[in-house]
Design a protein around this motif. Structure first.
Motif, PDB file in Angstrom:
ATOM      1  N   ALA A  59       0.833  -1.211   0.000  1.00  0.00           N
ATOM      2  CA  ALA A  59       0.000   0.000   0.000  1.00  0.00           C
ATOM      3  C   ALA A  59       0.862   1.254   0.000  1.00  0.00           C
ATOM      4  O   ALA A  59       0.564   2.235  -0.699  1.00  0.00           O
ATOM      5  N   LYS A  60       1.951   1.246   0.767  1.00  0.00           N
ATOM      6  CA  LYS A  60       2.850   2.401   0.813  1.00  0.00           C
ATOM      7  C   LYS A  60       3.499   2.652  -0.548  1.00  0.00           C
ATOM      8  O   LYS A  60       3.717   3.800  -0.937  1.00  0.00           O
ATOM      9  N   LEU A  61       3.799   1.593  -1.282  1.00  0.00           N
ATOM     10  CA  LEU A  61       4.378   1.740  -2.612  1.00  0.00           C
ATOM     11  C   LEU A  61       3.369   2.378  -3.570  1.00  0.00           C
ATOM     12  O   LEU A  61       3.712   3.257  -4.365  1.00  0.00           O
ATOM     13  N   VAL A  97      -7.559   4.959   3.826  1.00  0.00           N
ATOM     14  CA  VAL A  97      -8.189   5.037   5.147  1.00  0.00           C
ATOM     15  C   VAL A  97      -7.447   4.058   6.043  1.00  0.00           C
ATOM     16  O   VAL A  97      -7.418   2.860   5.775  1.00  0.00           O
ATOM     17  N   LEU A  98      -6.855   4.569   7.125  1.00  0.00           N
ATOM     18  CA  LEU A  98      -6.003   3.760   7.984  1.00  0.00           C
ATOM     19  C   LEU A  98      -6.779   3.163   9.156  1.00  0.00           C
ATOM     20  O   LEU A  98      -7.906   3.568   9.455  1.00  0.00           O
ATOM     21  N   GLN A  99      -6.155   2.213   9.834  1.00  0.00           N
ATOM     22  CA  GLN A  99      -6.773   1.565  10.985  1.00  0.00           C
ATOM     23  C   GLN A  99      -6.971   2.548  12.134  1.00  0.00           C
ATOM     24  O   GLN A  99      -8.026   2.583  12.768  1.00  0.00           O
ATOM     25  N   ALA A 170     -12.359  13.917  -1.811  1.00  0.00           N
ATOM     26  CA  ALA A 170     -11.467  14.111  -2.961  1.00  0.00           C
ATOM     27  C   ALA A 170     -12.062  13.540  -4.249  1.00  0.00           C
ATOM     28  O   ALA A 170     -11.505  13.740  -5.324  1.00  0.00           O
ATOM     29  N   GLN A 171     -13.178  12.816  -4.112  1.00  0.00           N
ATOM     30  CA  GLN A 171     -13.819  12.144  -5.242  1.00  0.00           C
ATOM     31  C   GLN A 171     -12.818  11.245  -5.989  1.00  0.00           C
ATOM     32  O   GLN A 171     -12.621  11.363  -7.203  1.00  0.00           O
ATOM     33  N   PRO A 172     -12.166  10.324  -5.268  1.00  0.00           N
ATOM     34  CA  PRO A 172     -11.145   9.470  -5.877  1.00  0.00           C
ATOM     35  C   PRO A 172     -11.762   8.353  -6.709  1.00  0.00           C
ATOM     36  O   PRO A 172     -12.966   8.061  -6.596  1.00  0.00           O
ATOM     37  N   THR A 173     -10.941   7.718  -7.509  1.00  0.00           N
ATOM     38  CA  THR A 173     -11.381   6.523  -8.240  1.00  0.00           C
ATOM     39  C   THR A 173     -11.027   5.257  -7.473  1.00  0.00           C
ATOM     40  O   THR A 173     -11.553   4.192  -7.778  1.00  0.00           O
ATOM     41  N   LEU A 174     -10.138   5.383  -6.464  1.00  0.00           N
ATOM     42  CA  LEU A 174      -9.706   4.228  -5.692  1.00  0.00           C
ATOM     43  C   LEU A 174      -9.470   4.630  -4.238  1.00  0.00           C
ATOM     44  O   LEU A 174      -8.866   5.664  -3.964  1.00  0.00           O
ATOM     45  N   ILE A 175      -9.974   3.792  -3.319  1.00  0.00           N
ATOM     46  CA  ILE A 175      -9.697   3.973  -1.895  1.00  0.00           C
ATOM     47  C   ILE A 175      -9.074   2.683  -1.364  1.00  0.00           C
ATOM     48  O   ILE A 175      -9.588   1.593  -1.599  1.00  0.00           O
ATOM     49  N   ILE A 176      -7.949   2.834  -0.659  1.00  0.00           N
ATOM     50  CA  ILE A 176      -7.298   1.710   0.004  1.00  0.00           C
ATOM     51  C   ILE A 176      -7.689   1.744   1.482  1.00  0.00           C
ATOM     52  O   ILE A 176      -7.532   2.768   2.151  1.00  0.00           O
ATOM     53  N   GLN A 203     -21.197   5.268  -6.876  1.00  0.00           N
ATOM     54  CA  GLN A 203     -20.114   6.080  -7.431  1.00  0.00           C
ATOM     55  C   GLN A 203     -19.102   5.291  -8.242  1.00  0.00           C
ATOM     56  O   GLN A 203     -18.200   5.878  -8.834  1.00  0.00           O
ATOM     57  N   GLN A 204     -19.201   3.969  -8.248  1.00  0.00           N
ATOM     58  CA  GLN A 204     -18.281   3.109  -8.998  1.00  0.00           C
ATOM     59  C   GLN A 204     -16.816   3.322  -8.589  1.00  0.00           C
ATOM     60  O   GLN A 204     -15.907   3.327  -9.422  1.00  0.00           O
ATOM     61  N   ILE A 205     -16.605   3.517  -7.280  1.00  0.00           N
ATOM     62  CA  ILE A 205     -15.249   3.626  -6.747  1.00  0.00           C
ATOM     63  C   ILE A 205     -14.672   2.224  -6.584  1.00  0.00           C
ATOM     64  O   ILE A 205     -15.383   1.284  -6.233  1.00  0.00           O
ATOM     65  N   SER A 206     -13.391   2.074  -6.829  1.00  0.00           N
ATOM     66  CA  SER A 206     -12.711   0.808  -6.606  1.00  0.00           C
ATOM     67  C   SER A 206     -12.147   0.790  -5.190  1.00  0.00           C
ATOM     68  O   SER A 206     -11.708   1.822  -4.669  1.00  0.00           O
ATOM     69  N   TYR A 207     -12.155  -0.391  -4.575  1.00  0.00           N
ATOM     70  CA  TYR A 207     -11.647  -0.554  -3.223  1.00  0.00           C
ATOM     71  C   TYR A 207     -10.550  -1.613  -3.187  1.00  0.00           C
ATOM     72  O   TYR A 207     -10.644  -2.640  -3.854  1.00  0.00           O
TER      73      TYR A 207
END
Length: 258
Positions: A59-61, A97-99, A170-176, A203-207
């Protein structure tokens, strides 16, 4: 449409020794070993494995918090090291989104100001920011009255919802999500999963869900990538133990069934 693509992603760290051998290269530890993974628009992928398997390092990479040793990472078709993928451009498309939700929320900022920060950063011409904040609260099933509260006035689950709202701003396309549901009880986890699926459908966001908890992964994810000692050893969508190839995948599945 491919939102995230990892090609032979590798990360090595130097091994520290008290005395470096003469005329020899510094030894390294390979934490991530030629990882390949793709994620489509609107898809959820779980990244599972024991602690130390390399999930968070990966994830950091992707987030450019660590530099690549080898391989390539593409976000919406652009290499993360391209000159046009500076921090602002990358994090507009990609959020995490972190723990530990408490560390992600400024203790002296109310929820409204926490949400305003990404809105004003990524959408400086936004006209009705108050309405935008209320919409974000509604998306994470919190009343608008929470906008006036401070982090210390929120429960753990409420803090995590605010962190998700902040990422959505931020209206992202991907959330980790890096172990984001671990600290919640089973009922709160189920509520959060239902909420995230609803947001994704709309919203068709990827997770990407990084976790060691297969129970929530099964409810949330279209596919699951199993990490073991820095490698993705298996990717599956059918939860049939008889189809698993790697012994570690079978062990994880057995843990779920117990």
């Amino acid at each position: 449409m491919t939102v995230l693509e990892l090609i032979n992603v590798t990360k090595e760290y130097p091994v520290r020794r008290l005395k470096k051998p003469l005329f020899q290269a510094r030894p390294t530890f390979r934490a991530i070993k030629k990882v390949n993974l793709t994620l489509k628009k609107g898809e959820s992928v779980g990244l599972v494995g024991e602690s130390g398997s390399g999930k968070s390092t990966l994830a950091k990479l992707v987030m450019k918090l660590e530099s690549l040793t080898a391989g390539s990472i593409y976000v919406n078709g652009h290499h993360i090291n391209d000159k046009n993928m500076n921090g602002r451009s990358l994090y507009k498309q990609l959020q995490i989104v972190l723990q530990d939700s408490s560390s992600s929320l400024h203790p002296k900022m109310c929820v409204r100001d926490i949400l305003l920060e990404p809105i004003q950063n990524y959408f400086p011409n936004e006209q009705d920011v108050e309405q935008r904040c209320s919409i974000l609260m509604n998306q994470v099933n919190l009343d608008s009255s929470f906008l006036r509260r401070y982090p210390h006035q929120l429960s753990g689950g409420q803090k995590q919802r605010v962190c998700i709202a902040k990422a959505l701003a931020a209206q992202p396309t991907l959330i980790i999500f890096d172990e984001s549901l671990v600290g919640l009880d089973q009922e709160a986890q189920l509520e959060m999963i239902t909420m995230l699926k609803k947001i994704q459908e709309k919203q068709q966001i990827s997770y990407v869900f990084i976790t060691h908890d297969l129970h929530s992964t099964k409810l949330l994810c279209d596919r699951v990538a199993v990490m073991y000692k820095g490698e993705i050893v298996e990717i599956f969508s059918d939860w049939d133990v008889n189809q698993f190839q790697h012994p570690y995948s079978k062990l994880l599945f057995q843990t779920l069934m117990d």
